[in-house]
Design an enzyme around this catalytic site. Structure first.
Site, PDB file in Angstrom:
ATOM      1  N   ASN A   1     -37.904  15.148 -68.546  1.00  0.00           N
ATOM      2  CA  ASN A   1     -37.699  14.567 -67.213  1.00  0.00           C
ATOM      3  C   ASN A   1     -37.197  13.138 -67.424  1.00  0.00           C
ATOM      4  O   ASN A   1     -37.038  12.674 -68.563  1.00  0.00           O
ATOM      5  CB  ASN A   1     -39.008  14.608 -66.407  1.00  0.00           C
ATOM      6  CG  ASN A   1     -38.776  14.298 -64.934  1.00  0.00           C
ATOM      7  OD1 ASN A   1     -37.897  14.871 -64.302  1.00  0.00           O
ATOM      8  ND2 ASN A   1     -39.534  13.352 -64.383  1.00  0.00           N
TER       9      ASN A   1
ATOM     10  N   GLN B   1     -33.736   5.562 -59.063  1.00  0.00           N
ATOM     11  CA  GLN B   1     -33.879   6.738 -58.188  1.00  0.00           C
ATOM     12  C   GLN B   1     -35.196   6.712 -57.407  1.00  0.00           C
ATOM     13  O   GLN B   1     -35.273   7.257 -56.309  1.00  0.00           O
ATOM     14  CB  GLN B   1     -33.817   8.031 -59.020  1.00  0.00           C
ATOM     15  CG  GLN B   1     -32.442   8.342 -59.583  1.00  0.00           C
ATOM     16  CD  GLN B   1     -32.259   7.818 -60.986  1.00  0.00           C
ATOM     17  OE1 GLN B   1     -32.836   6.795 -61.346  1.00  0.00           O
ATOM     18  NE2 GLN B   1     -31.456   8.492 -61.784  1.00  0.00           N
TER      19      GLN B   1
ATOM     20  N   ASP C   1     -36.369  18.480 -65.836  1.00  0.00           N
ATOM     21  CA  ASP C   1     -34.953  18.859 -66.016  1.00  0.00           C
ATOM     22  C   ASP C   1     -34.791  20.060 -66.923  1.00  0.00           C
ATOM     23  O   ASP C   1     -33.793  20.780 -66.843  1.00  0.00           O
ATOM     24  CB  ASP C   1     -34.153  17.682 -66.572  1.00  0.00           C
ATOM     25  CG  ASP C   1     -33.942  16.650 -65.485  1.00  0.00           C
ATOM     26  OD1 ASP C   1     -34.873  15.847 -65.269  1.00  0.00           O
ATOM     27  OD2 ASP C   1     -32.892  16.691 -64.835  1.00  0.00           O
TER      28      ASP C   1
HETATM   29  O1  MRU Z   1     -30.688  11.404 -63.775  1.00  0.00           O
HETATM   30  P1  MRU Z   1     -31.214  12.174 -62.617  1.00  0.00           P
HETATM   31  O2  MRU Z   1     -31.377  11.362 -61.390  1.00  0.00           O
HETATM   32  O3  MRU Z   1     -30.415  13.446 -62.373  1.00  0.00           O
HETATM   33  O4  MRU Z   1     -32.665  12.640 -63.083  1.00  0.00           O
HETATM   34  C1  MRU Z   1     -33.407  13.481 -62.247  1.00  0.00           C
HETATM   35  C2  MRU Z   1     -34.783  13.736 -62.683  1.00  0.00           C
HETATM   36  O5  MRU Z   1     -35.195  13.324 -63.740  1.00  0.00           O
HETATM   37  C3  MRU Z   1     -35.634  14.595 -61.800  1.00  0.00           C
HETATM   38  O6  MRU Z   1     -36.981  14.259 -61.924  1.00  0.00           O
HETATM   39  C4  MRU Z   1     -35.467  16.056 -62.209  1.00  0.00           C
HETATM   40  O7  MRU Z   1     -34.121  16.419 -62.239  1.00  0.00           O
HETATM   41  C5  MRU Z   1     -36.197  16.986 -61.320  1.00  0.00           C
HETATM   42  S1  MRU Z   1     -35.443  17.131 -59.742  1.00  0.00           S
HETATM   43  C6  MRU Z   1     -36.285  18.248 -58.812  1.00  0.00           C
END
Ligand code: MRU
Length: 361
Positions: free
Chosen positions: A263, A212, A253
């Protein structure tokens, strides 16, 4: 340019338009979600991802679910459809609390509508009020969307002071516009500092296994004209040692009542490295990411994803297929290692249970 990761198109009979994040950065294509099963799949496979974007999408998922009701359905059937769709969406990803928060909010709004407006015969018999209930559900989803847009902007405005001229900022995963309805959380802080004319460099961890950071954060920051450098996840410590990093800023999260914050996997290691090197570590998140029902991070459910995400790089196998693989998607950073949590309401320095409760009151 702020991209719109999640957008409802049309009225109650409309659809949910997502940027298909599985395809970025090679292609920026839109995905039209027309039913709740399709949305469930989009969430599971990370076409839409990031805690606030999951909450907003789930809320609109309930609008999609209600489209399946026939014109002669009653309000009780409407509530049943909401409950069933809510259960399906809630089973998609366990860690980001925004998803559950948004589902609860829409459900409560529907229950309130039914408790205050119609008579009992309308609840159990054919109802002219069903259309009104569908409109109330869409209005609540729209409110969640709009609040997220506003919260993102305010998080940026509250946090931009932490990015000094000439700073080197490390971030992990993607907490940008692609992860929210607005301009992001951690990246919003960067967008606002950039708007103020400050020059700084962002180091984006590539964020294995789904990249990501490399695919999404680098893409967003580059389009915004912010100086971004991708590093592999195992390089952060060395960059800190060499003095390249002045602050770490990530999203979250789920944040427990005591400030422990889940997170993307790898965030915990960064917090330990930051402490060791005397570097401030900030979490940027809206109040919808706090879960005051749990005391500490030990209670946060951690999603475990499929081994193939680690075993394969796209279609290419990069590990023997007879080796065990462990793939937790999140970890928990302890409150004591968080310098401050930046929310839409302000900044919680050295977070603890008392300060968080006061902040969210
Ligand atoms: O697995 P993902 O891509 O959904 O994980 C996302 C994250 O860990 C982000 O840092 C978190 O959701 C914060 S988004 C503002």
């Amino acid at each position: 340019m702020i991209v719109q990761a999640v957008k409802w198109i049309g009225d109650v009979d409309g659809f949910l338009q997502l940027i298909d994040q599985r395809k970025l950065p090679a292609e920026c294509v839109k995905l039209r979600c027309r039913d709740v099963e399709q949305l469930y799949d989009a969430i599971k496979t990370l076409a839409v991802r990031g805690a606030p974007a999951l909450g907003v999408s789930a809320a609109y998922g309930l609008v999609l679910a209600m489209q399946k009701l026939s014109a002669d359905s009653n309000l009780k059937q409407g509530l049943d459809v909401l409950a069933k769709a809510g259960q399906l969406l809630a089973s998609s990803r366990p860690t980001a609390v925004n998803l559950f928060w948004a589902l609860d909010r829409v459900r409560l709004c529907a229950e309130k509508f039914i408790a205050t407006k119609p008579t009992l015969s309308e609840v159990e018999g054919p109802s002219t009020k069903l259309q009104e209930l569908r409109s109330a559900v869409l209005a609540e989803a729209n409110a969640i969307y709009q609040e997220d847009v506003d919260m993102c902007r305010r998080i940026g405005q509250n946090g931009e002071k932490f990015i000094k001229q000439g700073a080197g900022i490390l971030t992990h995963c993607n907490a940008g516009a692609l992860a929210t309805a607005g301009q992001g959380t951690a990246l919003s802080v960067m967008f606002e500092a950039h708007k103020k004319g400050r020059k700084f460099k962002v180091y984006a961890d590539e964020t294995r296994p789904l990249l990501q950071g490399a695919r999404l954060t680098a893409w967003e920051l580059k389009h915004a004209g912010i100086n971004v450098v991708i590093i592999c996840d195992n390089m952060a410590g060395w960059l800190m040692k060499r003095g390249h990093i002045s602050a770490v800023i990530t999203g979250a999260d789920r944040i427990a009542a005591n400030g422990d914050a889940a997170n993307k996997i790898g965030t915990y290691s960064l917090s330990i490295l930051a402490r060791e090197h005397g570097i401030p570590f900030y979490i940027a998140a809206p109040s919808s990411t706090f879960d005051l029902s749990i005391k500490s991070g030990a209670e946060i459910p951690i999603e475990e994803r499929t081994a193939d995400e680690v075993r394969f790089f796209e279609d290419k196998r990069i590990a023997p297929d007879d080796v065990d693989i462990y793939n937790p998607a999140f970890d928990v950073t302890e409150a004591r290692d968080i310098t401050a949590i930046i929310t839409e309401r302000g900044v919680i320095e050295k977070p603890n249970a008392r300060k968080i409760a006061e902040h969210l009151q």
